[in-house]
Design an enzyme around this catalytic site. Structure first.
Site, PDB file in Angstrom:
ATOM      1  N   ASP A  42      46.493  30.656  -6.229  1.00  0.00           N
ATOM      2  CA  ASP A  42      47.193  29.565  -5.853  1.00  0.00           C
ATOM      3  C   ASP A  42      46.807  28.944  -4.726  1.00  0.00           C
ATOM      4  O   ASP A  42      46.771  27.587  -4.619  1.00  0.00           O
ATOM      5  CB  ASP A  42      48.701  29.854  -5.592  1.00  0.00           C
ATOM      6  CG  ASP A  42      49.753  30.007  -6.930  1.00  0.00           C
ATOM      7  OD1 ASP A  42      49.064  29.810  -7.935  1.00  0.00           O
ATOM      8  OD2 ASP A  42      50.802  30.364  -6.726  1.00  0.00           O
ATOM      9  N   ARG A  72      38.407  37.569 -10.030  1.00  0.00           N
ATOM     10  CA  ARG A  72      38.245  38.757 -11.048  1.00  0.00           C
ATOM     11  C   ARG A  72      38.430  38.160 -12.280  1.00  0.00           C
ATOM     12  O   ARG A  72      38.112  38.982 -13.410  1.00  0.00           O
ATOM     13  CB  ARG A  72      39.093  39.775 -10.595  1.00  0.00           C
ATOM     14  CG  ARG A  72      38.770  40.675  -9.550  1.00  0.00           C
ATOM     15  CD  ARG A  72      39.634  41.813  -9.094  1.00  0.00           C
ATOM     16  NE  ARG A  72      41.033  41.028  -8.689  1.00  0.00           N
ATOM     17  CZ  ARG A  72      41.895  41.871  -7.987  1.00  0.00           C
ATOM     18  NH1 ARG A  72      41.670  43.160  -7.477  1.00  0.00           N
ATOM     19  NH2 ARG A  72      43.083  41.467  -7.378  1.00  0.00           N
ATOM     20  N   LYS A 207      46.493  20.408  12.355  1.00  0.00           N
ATOM     21  CA  LYS A 207      47.486  19.274  12.366  1.00  0.00           C
ATOM     22  C   LYS A 207      47.188  18.343  13.487  1.00  0.00           C
ATOM     23  O   LYS A 207      46.564  18.437  14.419  1.00  0.00           O
ATOM     24  CB  LYS A 207      48.963  19.688  12.481  1.00  0.00           C
ATOM     25  CG  LYS A 207      49.291  20.398  11.202  1.00  0.00           C
ATOM     26  CD  LYS A 207      50.937  20.616  11.392  1.00  0.00           C
ATOM     27  CE  LYS A 207      51.514  21.304  10.106  1.00  0.00           C
ATOM     28  NZ  LYS A 207      51.575  20.387   9.114  1.00  0.00           N
ATOM     29  N   HIS A 265      51.695  30.405  13.841  1.00  0.00           N
ATOM     30  CA  HIS A 265      51.875  28.808  14.012  1.00  0.00           C
ATOM     31  C   HIS A 265      52.317  28.530  15.366  1.00  0.00           C
ATOM     32  O   HIS A 265      51.865  27.781  16.060  1.00  0.00           O
ATOM     33  CB  HIS A 265      52.678  28.103  12.729  1.00  0.00           C
ATOM     34  CG  HIS A 265      52.078  28.656  11.373  1.00  0.00           C
ATOM     35  ND1 HIS A 265      50.466  28.908  11.006  1.00  0.00           N
ATOM     36  CD2 HIS A 265      52.663  28.749  10.015  1.00  0.00           C
ATOM     37  CE1 HIS A 265      50.625  29.042   9.686  1.00  0.00           C
ATOM     38  NE2 HIS A 265      51.959  29.044   9.325  1.00  0.00           N
ATOM     39  N   ARG A 366      63.867  19.411   7.213  1.00  0.00           N
ATOM     40  CA  ARG A 366      62.513  19.798   7.290  1.00  0.00           C
ATOM     41  C   ARG A 366      62.119  19.110   8.691  1.00  0.00           C
ATOM     42  O   ARG A 366      61.978  17.819   8.758  1.00  0.00           O
ATOM     43  CB  ARG A 366      62.037  19.379   6.081  1.00  0.00           C
ATOM     44  CG  ARG A 366      60.173  19.742   6.446  1.00  0.00           C
ATOM     45  CD  ARG A 366      59.706  19.518   4.999  1.00  0.00           C
ATOM     46  NE  ARG A 366      58.024  19.467   5.366  1.00  0.00           N
ATOM     47  CZ  ARG A 366      57.132  18.729   5.552  1.00  0.00           C
ATOM     48  NH1 ARG A 366      57.768  17.437   5.505  1.00  0.00           N
ATOM     49  NH2 ARG A 366      56.048  18.865   5.750  1.00  0.00           N
ATOM     50  N   TYR A 405      57.275  10.682  21.272  1.00  0.00           N
ATOM     51  CA  TYR A 405      58.015   9.545  21.933  1.00  0.00           C
ATOM     52  C   TYR A 405      58.589  10.331  23.189  1.00  0.00           C
ATOM     53  O   TYR A 405      58.985  11.519  23.422  1.00  0.00           O
ATOM     54  CB  TYR A 405      59.210   8.991  21.370  1.00  0.00           C
ATOM     55  CG  TYR A 405      60.210  10.006  20.509  1.00  0.00           C
ATOM     56  CD1 TYR A 405      61.449  10.395  21.070  1.00  0.00           C
ATOM     57  CD2 TYR A 405      59.931  10.876  19.347  1.00  0.00           C
ATOM     58  CE1 TYR A 405      62.403  11.277  20.511  1.00  0.00           C
ATOM     59  CE2 TYR A 405      60.777  11.604  18.746  1.00  0.00           C
ATOM     60  CZ  TYR A 405      61.925  11.792  19.409  1.00  0.00           C
ATOM     61  OH  TYR A 405      62.995  12.750  18.729  1.00  0.00           O
ATOM     62  N   MET A 406      59.109   9.339  24.279  1.00  0.00           N
ATOM     63  CA  MET A 406      59.759   9.892  25.581  1.00  0.00           C
ATOM     64  C   MET A 406      61.263   9.229  25.558  1.00  0.00           C
ATOM     65  O   MET A 406      61.417   7.968  25.587  1.00  0.00           O
ATOM     66  CB  MET A 406      58.921   9.497  26.643  1.00  0.00           C
ATOM     67  CG  MET A 406      59.648   9.767  27.863  1.00  0.00           C
ATOM     68  SD  MET A 406      58.715   9.349  29.426  1.00  0.00           S
ATOM     69  CE  MET A 406      57.434  10.641  29.561  1.00  0.00           C
ATOM     70  N   LEU A 426      55.652   6.268  19.926  1.00  0.00           N
ATOM     71  CA  LEU A 426      54.386   6.023  19.236  1.00  0.00           C
ATOM     72  C   LEU A 426      54.773   6.646  18.002  1.00  0.00           C
ATOM     73  O   LEU A 426      54.546   7.863  18.013  1.00  0.00           O
ATOM     74  CB  LEU A 426      53.192   6.777  19.851  1.00  0.00           C
ATOM     75  CG  LEU A 426      52.033   6.877  19.152  1.00  0.00           C
ATOM     76  CD1 LEU A 426      51.451   5.437  18.402  1.00  0.00           C
ATOM     77  CD2 LEU A 426      50.847   7.557  19.967  1.00  0.00           C
TER      78      LEU A 426
END
Length: 515
Positions: A42, A72, A207, A265, A366, A405-406, A426
């Site tokens: 996969d 295999r 990323k 991660h 998500r 962003y802030m 941004l």
């Protein structure tokens, strides 16, 4: 003459490729054999081959590249290409797919058989149509289950290596199940290959937003003076999924949320957020400079403890099944599907600042992000006559809708002096509307071809990350996770732990994606 013209045309195309600077990429003119080990699985069809296809479409593979799948399962080139094609068509036109598949071959063999692999590598010169003395570089992508990894590595070491070019091994996680197994794997692998050969892949390091953290931190003069214990109140690194195990609970139950997401991660994100400035972030030897600083800061993290941790397990709600309803999950499993940990970094920059890491499945959305919450401005409560002053935050949204962003306090429009929190924003989809952000796997494979190891996990870094969470994993074997409903924010106790650590939540503010 025709062949030379085609090569010149390819070089001209690559010179205009956004991914490559041809003058610094000598491998693009050399033969490259990219071997996908475990090609019938996969991971290969969903990630590895689509990433290679993206590089092909961007003319970022050398013009003498062959991609050879090895596994295999018995099948020929035609059958293998037919199996790959539907997955590649999700990423490009049929014409592009057909041209890419012309580069793809398949050979079957046992992972623990150097003899089987040698038959394949002996054939590579013929497939390239070159003599044995011509430069031929090789990359081995281990898209394999952990149980077969060392057998395959031994086969590569004995009969897979090119004698006329570079050899690089891309290794997929999991890198062990705990500290002891990770150390053993590292020792066994180290007996076969030096660290320079190894590219331990963690796709979070590929990323766009994670790569941008280093640039944002060290290329902006206004950020470094506030990126420390004097100005930062807390840091939250979070990962949320709105789906459950979806029938793969048996696999997940062997690892749990801490091993599956946090130890790798999110630990990588933590190291880049908290590390000191490296000597270089580009140029000669920059990979080791960056990884040295990551190891240093992870070595300062206090090992996680049960006292500073909340774990949960989702139960059925909103028409969705619970974790234990998955037939592949062992009955009565105590494996956490949610965890929240408050950690401490004992160094000059971060002493006393709580770093909060949380991750979970079957939550209300998500999202993956980093929140750096700054301390309250001194004297502001008196100055604004007792009005609540929300804390400023620098937010890096890793996925989806990449953005920085802030959260900033301004005067709300009108005749009264009332504070309102808005963002300096941004949003990548808006600012870079016509620019395609490459997939993480695409970027990391290209970094491998370039020999750039900064975006891969070094062996000592891996061991330090395991040291941080190893004892907690042992202690949690006797802890029953707190139930939380599918589609919720997770256990209420986690919010209480975060509040106790000092994070202040502004319930009146909500960031929304711009239209």
């Amino acid at each position: 003459e025709t062949e030379r013209q085609q090569e010149e045309q390819q070089r001209s195309t690559m010179a205009n490729c956004a991914f490559l600077d041809e003058a610094e990429e000598p491998w693009t003119a050399e033969c490259l054999s990219f071997l996908v080990l475990g090609a019938s699985g996969d991971l290969a069809k969903k990630k590895t081959y689509p990433a290679l296809f993206e590089l092909f479409r961007e003319n970022a593979l050398g013009h003498k590249t062959l991609i050879v799948g090895y596994a295999r399962s018995k099948m020929n080139d035609v059958d293998f290409r037919d199996k790959l094609k539907p997955w590649l068509l999700k990423h490009g036109s049929e014409d592009d797919v057909e041209r890419f598949l012309d580069l793809c071959y398949y050979r079957s063999g046992q992972y623990d058989s150097p003899k089987d692999l040698k038959k394949v590598t002996d054939e590579l010169k013929n497939l390239h149509e070159i003599s044995k003395d011509v430069v031929e570089n090789r990359v081995f992508y281990f898209a394999l289950p952990p149980s077969t990894f060392l057998d395959m590595a031994e086969s590569v070491n004995q009969s897979g290596m090119s004698k006329t070019g570079f050899n690089r091994l891309i290794v997929e996680k999991p890198f062990g199940h705990d500290l002891a197994s990770a150390q053993k794997l590292g020792k066994d692998l180290g007996a076969l290959f030096d660290e320079d050969y190894l590219y331990r892949i963690d796709h979070y390091l590929g990323k766009e937003m994670v790569q941008n953290i280093i640039t944002m931190r060290f290329a902006n003069s206004f950020l470094e003076p506030i990126w420390n214990r004097d100005n930062v109140a807390s840091v939250i690194i979070s990962f949320k999924e709105d789906i459950g195990t979806m029938g793969r609970g048996g696999y997940f139950d062997n690892y749990g949320i801490i091993r599956d997401v946090m130890q790798n991660h999110l630990m990588q994100v933590l190291s880049v957020i908290a590390m000191e400035a490296p000597v270089r972030v580009t140029g000669q030897n920059y990979s080791n400079y960056i990884r040295d600083e990551k190891v240093k800061v992870l070595s300062c993290v206090e090992p996680w403890s049960v006292e500073n941790c909340v774990v949960g397990q989702y139960v059925a709600a909103n028409g969705e099944p619970g974790y234990l309803d998955d037939e592949t999950v062992p009955k009565g499993s105590k494996q956490p599907t949610y965890a929240c940990v408050v950690m401490k970094i004992h160094n000059k920059r971060w002493e006393g600042v709580p770093f909060i890491m949380k991750a979970g499945k079957a939550l209300n959305e998500r999202r993956a992000e980093v929140r750096i919450q700054l301390k309250s401005p001194p004297g502001a409560n008196k100055m604004f006559d007792g009005q609540p002053i929300p804390r400023n935050e620098i937010v890096l949204r890793l996925q989806p809708d990449e953005s920085i962003y802030m959260k900033t306090n301004v005067k709300a429009p009108g005749l009264h002096t009332t504070l309102s929190q808005v963002e300096l924003d941004l949003s990548y989809g808006e600012r870079y509307e016509d620019l395609k952000i490459p997939d993480a796997y695409t970027r990391l494979i290209l970094d491998t071809l370039r020999g750039k190891q900064a975006t891969f996990v070094r062996g000592d870094e891996l061991n330090v990350a395991w040291e941080i969470c190893d004892q907690l994993l042992v202690d949690l074997e006797n802890v029953t996770p707190i139930p939380y409903k599918f589609g919720s924010r997770g256990p209420v106790e986690a919010d209480e732990l975060i509040a106790k650590a000092g994070y202040e939540y502004n319930k009146n503010y909500k960031w929304s994606k711009r239209a």
